[in-house]
Design a protein around this motif. Structure first.
Motif, PDB file in Angstrom:
ATOM      1  N   ASP A   1      17.041  13.107 -16.193  1.00 19.95           N
ATOM      2  CA  ASP A   1      17.971  13.265 -15.082  1.00 19.95           C
ATOM      3  C   ASP A   1      17.772  12.249 -13.974  1.00 19.95           C
ATOM      4  OD1 ASP A   1      15.556  14.263 -14.536  1.00 19.95           O
ATOM      5  OD2 ASP A   1      16.217  16.231 -13.879  1.00 19.95           O
TER       6      ASP A   1
ATOM      7  N   GLN B   1      27.994  21.076  -2.691  1.00 14.48           N
ATOM      8  CA  GLN B   1      28.695  20.926  -3.971  1.00 14.48           C
ATOM      9  C   GLN B   1      28.158  19.768  -4.798  1.00 14.48           C
ATOM     10  OE1 GLN B   1      31.121  23.131  -5.029  1.00 14.48           O
ATOM     11  NE2 GLN B   1      30.332  24.213  -3.226  1.00 14.48           N
ATOM     12  N   ARG B   2      27.405  18.869  -4.162  1.00 18.24           N
ATOM     13  CA  ARG B   2      26.881  17.700  -4.883  1.00 18.24           C
ATOM     14  C   ARG B   2      25.496  18.031  -5.432  1.00 18.24           C
ATOM     15  NH1 ARG B   2      28.128  14.398   0.482  1.00 18.24           N
ATOM     16  NH2 ARG B   2      27.129  16.313   1.170  1.00 18.24           N
ATOM     17  N   TRP B   3      25.333  17.912  -6.771  1.00 22.05           N
ATOM     18  CA  TRP B   3      24.089  18.343  -7.402  1.00 22.05           C
ATOM     19  C   TRP B   3      22.879  17.568  -6.882  1.00 22.05           C
ATOM     20  CZ3 TRP B   3      20.776  15.121  -9.921  1.00 22.05           C
ATOM     21  CH2 TRP B   3      21.280  13.886 -10.345  1.00 22.05           C
ATOM     22  N   TYR B   4      23.096  16.245  -6.610  1.00 22.80           N
ATOM     23  CA  TYR B   4      21.950  15.439  -6.195  1.00 22.80           C
ATOM     24  C   TYR B   4      21.483  15.797  -4.789  1.00 22.80           C
ATOM     25  CZ  TYR B   4      25.964  12.747  -4.470  1.00 22.80           C
ATOM     26  OH  TYR B   4      27.137  12.370  -3.876  1.00 22.80           O
TER      27      TYR B   4
ATOM     28  N   ARG C   1      19.383  18.948  -5.334  1.00 23.47           N
ATOM     29  CA  ARG C   1      18.057  18.609  -5.873  1.00 23.47           C
ATOM     30  C   ARG C   1      17.163  18.007  -4.792  1.00 23.47           C
ATOM     31  NH1 ARG C   1      16.814  14.355 -10.672  1.00 23.47           N
ATOM     32  NH2 ARG C   1      17.412  12.943  -9.011  1.00 23.47           N
TER      33      ARG C   1
ATOM     34  N   THR D   1      18.439  28.615  -7.399  1.00 21.80           N
ATOM     35  CA  THR D   1      18.617  27.261  -7.924  1.00 21.80           C
ATOM     36  C   THR D   1      18.313  27.167  -9.411  1.00 21.80           C
ATOM     37  OG1 THR D   1      16.352  26.566  -7.391  1.00 21.80           O
ATOM     38  CG2 THR D   1      18.025  26.286  -5.673  1.00 21.80           C
TER      39      THR D   1
ATOM     40  N   HIS E   1      21.483  27.189 -11.390  1.00 24.18           N
ATOM     41  CA  HIS E   1      22.487  26.173 -11.038  1.00 24.18           C
ATOM     42  C   HIS E   1      23.132  25.606 -12.308  1.00 24.18           C
ATOM     43  CE1 HIS E   1      24.132  22.481  -9.224  1.00 24.18           C
ATOM     44  NE2 HIS E   1      24.024  23.107  -8.064  1.00 24.18           N
ATOM     45  N   SER E   2      24.357  25.135 -12.176  1.00 27.55           N
ATOM     46  CA  SER E   2      25.077  24.622 -13.348  1.00 27.55           C
ATOM     47  C   SER E   2      24.500  23.304 -13.864  1.00 27.55           C
ATOM     48  CB  SER E   2      26.556  24.413 -12.992  1.00 27.55           C
ATOM     49  OG  SER E   2      26.672  23.513 -11.894  1.00 27.55           O
ATOM     50  N   ASP E   3      23.781  22.567 -13.025  1.00 24.46           N
ATOM     51  CA  ASP E   3      23.210  21.285 -13.440  1.00 24.46           C
ATOM     52  C   ASP E   3      21.735  21.473 -13.794  1.00 24.46           C
ATOM     53  OD1 ASP E   3      24.033  18.055 -12.875  1.00 24.46           O
ATOM     54  OD2 ASP E   3      21.919  18.550 -13.145  1.00 24.46           O
TER      55      ASP E   3
ATOM     56  N   VAL F   1      19.018  20.159 -11.415  1.00 29.69           N
ATOM     57  CA  VAL F   1      18.726  21.022 -10.265  1.00 29.69           C
ATOM     58  C   VAL F   1      17.833  22.172 -10.708  1.00 29.69           C
ATOM     59  CG1 VAL F   1      19.745  22.584  -8.570  1.00 29.69           C
ATOM     60  CG2 VAL F   1      20.862  20.418  -9.101  1.00 29.69           C
TER      61      VAL F   1
END
Length: 549
Positions: A121, A363-366, A369, A390, A393-395, A398
């Motif tokens: 990632d 809303q931003r995964w980065y 994280r 967390t 989380h969908s990502d 994360v």
């Protein structure tokens, strides 16, 4: 073309790095072959540094240069070390004298990663940054830097290169046109040198800085001498304007100077409460979206920032700066700028964990994280309640960071959540949870891991996953773990021998990691085993126990 002897040494180092990259990926850390290639690579660097202070490598798309001499070239897309670095924006790599073996090993682990197959990632630059090497430095072309989730870097790189070529062509055309203009004929022009231009720029900057500095002095003098509330209010307004003006011009020192003088007024027992009340508002103004946006511009501009000045600026910020800092963390374009904002949030975030944790809803995964990373660095266990969500989380990037944070923060609050992660459908999540249990290190996680390994279905898991679980339980160097491993080695079965041998190999690996020499007699029995896996892992464990490596 024949190259110099010095470049030949650099070329040998590159070739050895490529060889090491493959070996590090194939063999476990305690394997003798792994240790040998690491030692060999480190020895080559040491030999080079006997006569040089550093080795600086220039990275091109398909080649690597040392001292402007090409020492590596590969036009293919596969196994191309130059392209491996180039695609993530890395343009220069420097190894300095003083390079430690541990640094080299961590560097090799990074370049050994299979970013395509393993769905890593992070990009190479981010991983290098996270390691914070002391003797390995790198230069990144920020203009070409793509986010980790952008895969069309090569297309963008080509487009940007074309844009640059067009700019140069336009510039040359303008230059040529300038000479054919009739109205400039007959005029004697004395060209300015680079030194002349630099001197003019400095004078202009100095003039502007001095004026704003003198203005702030006058404003504070007005505050000291004023007996009228209106004068103080107006001076306060002008001080805010001075901060705004200086930040717009990349001048953080003037803003800091204003804050220093405001602090003196606050600490002066002779000053009236009215003046102090206005001075107390200045730190809040420094943390507004208006000023933080200007700070973001400075950080993203590429201007070299003095660390001492930046740290002092951050020290003057209050918790109202948390929200705008999070906002611009997601908008900054350069890694260096993001790193600076992260460090600022680590410093300020501890003042209001709740406000910082609101960044987990971004809303931003980065961004999410990064906020998890910041909470982990702060180390405040009050963050655990916010971090629990967390891991769903969908990502996956994360989720892994959240699991890692729960492990680092410890405590029993996250144990049940981590336990559920051990049954996740994704192997990376299961392994991350096992490692986090090892980080917590208490009795409950140990019991959970032992029960999981003892499950009948565990032997059917991927070999790499098994190794990670066994390495996790080696964290507890106690008799119970020792007896547990010995029991696995004594297990016999006529069915599913291949899977059983994998479990036994992991047990041998773990015995080596425990450091208990009572295991040696048992390990000797496997050093001549007809099964290669058992033989290799027993020899590796024996070497670790007998020689410590």
């Amino acid at each position: 073309m024949e190259i110099s002897e010095e470049s030949k040494e650099a070329r040998d180092i590159i070739q050895n790095l490529i060889k090491s990259k493959k070996t590090i990926r194939m063999y476990p850390q305690n394997n003798p072959i792994y240790a040998k290639i690491l030692e060999d690579s480190y020895t080559r660097f040491k030999s080079f540094f006997d006569y040089h202070e550093s080795i600086v490598l220039s990275i091109k798309q398909n080649s690597i240069l040392y001292d402007n001499e090409q020492i590596y070239y590969n036009p293919d897309k596969e196994d191309n070390l130059a392209l491996f670095f180039f695609k993530d924006g890395l343009r220069e790599l420097t190894f300095k004298k003083g390079l430690m073996r541990e640094e080299l090993e961590e560097f090799l682990k990074i370049i050994a990663l299979d970013f395509d197959r393993d769905a890593i990632d992070d990009d190479v630059v981010t991983l290098l940054w996270e390691k914070d090497f002391q003797n390995i430095q790198y230069v990144v072309d920020e203009a070409f830097l793509a986010d980790a989730d952008e895969e069309d870097y090569s297309i963008k790189t080509e487009e940007k290169a074309k844009e640059k070529v067009t700019d140069v062509n336009d510039l040359m055309k303008a230059y040529e046109d300038g000479f054919v203009q009739e109205d400039v004929k007959g005029i004697s022009i004395v060209p300015l040198t680079d030194n002349d231009l630099q001197m003019l720029v400095k004078e202009l900057e100095k003039d502007s800085s001095e004026k704003i500095g003198k203005l702030t002095l006058i404003l504070f003098e007005i505050i000291y001498q004023s007996e009228d509330k209106t004068d103080v209010e107006q001076a306060f307004t002008f001080l805010k304007d001075a901060i705004n003006f200086s930040m717009k011009h990349g001048d953080m020192e003037t803003a800091i100077e204003v804050m220093r003088k405001a602090k003196k007024i606050l600490e002066n027992p002779l000053m009236a409460e009215n003046e102090k009340r206005y001075m107390m508002l200045l730190p809040s103004y420094l943390g507004t979206d208006e000023i933080i946006s200007l700070l973001a511009d400075i950080l993203d501009s590429g201007i070299e920032i003095d660390t001492t000045i930046y740290d002092e600026f951050v020290a003057h910020l209050e918790k109202n700066a948390i929200e705008p800092l999070i906002k611009y963390l997601g908008e900054l374009k350069t890694i260096r700028a993001r790193k600076n904002v992260i460090e600022a949030l680590i410093s300020i975030g501890k003042k209001d964990i709740q406000a910082l944790s609101r960044g987990l809803d971004d809303q931003r995964w980065y961004v999410v994280r990064n906020i998890i990373y910041i909470l982990r660095r702060i180390g405040d266990r009050r963050a655990i309640d916010y971090l629990l969500k967390t891991v769903k989380h969908s990502d996956i990037r994360v989720r892994k960071e959240g699991i890692k944070a729960l492990g680092d923060l410890g405590g029993k609050e996250g144990i049940q959540t981590l336990r559920e992660c051990l049954d996740d459908t994704d192997m990376q999540i299961r392994v991350a949870a096992a490692k986090s249990f090892a980080s917590i290190g208490s009795e409950a996680p140990k019991r959970i891991l032992l029960d999981k390994i003892a499950e009948k279905s565990f032997k059917d898991k991927d070999f790499e996953e098994k190794k990670e679980f066994f390495e996790a339980i080696s964290r507890w160097k106690d008799p119970e773990i020792f007896d547990f491993l010995v029991k696995i080695l004594k297990t016999k079965s006529f069915f599913g021998r291949a899977k059983l041998y994998e479990s036994k190999a992991c047990a041998l690996l773990c015995l080596g990691l425990l450091g208990n020499k009572d295991a040696l007699p048992l390990l000797y029995k496997y050093q001549d085993s007809g099964n290669k896996l058992l033989r290799d892992f027993s020899l590796s464990a024996i070497k670790k126990l007998e020689y410590g490596n």
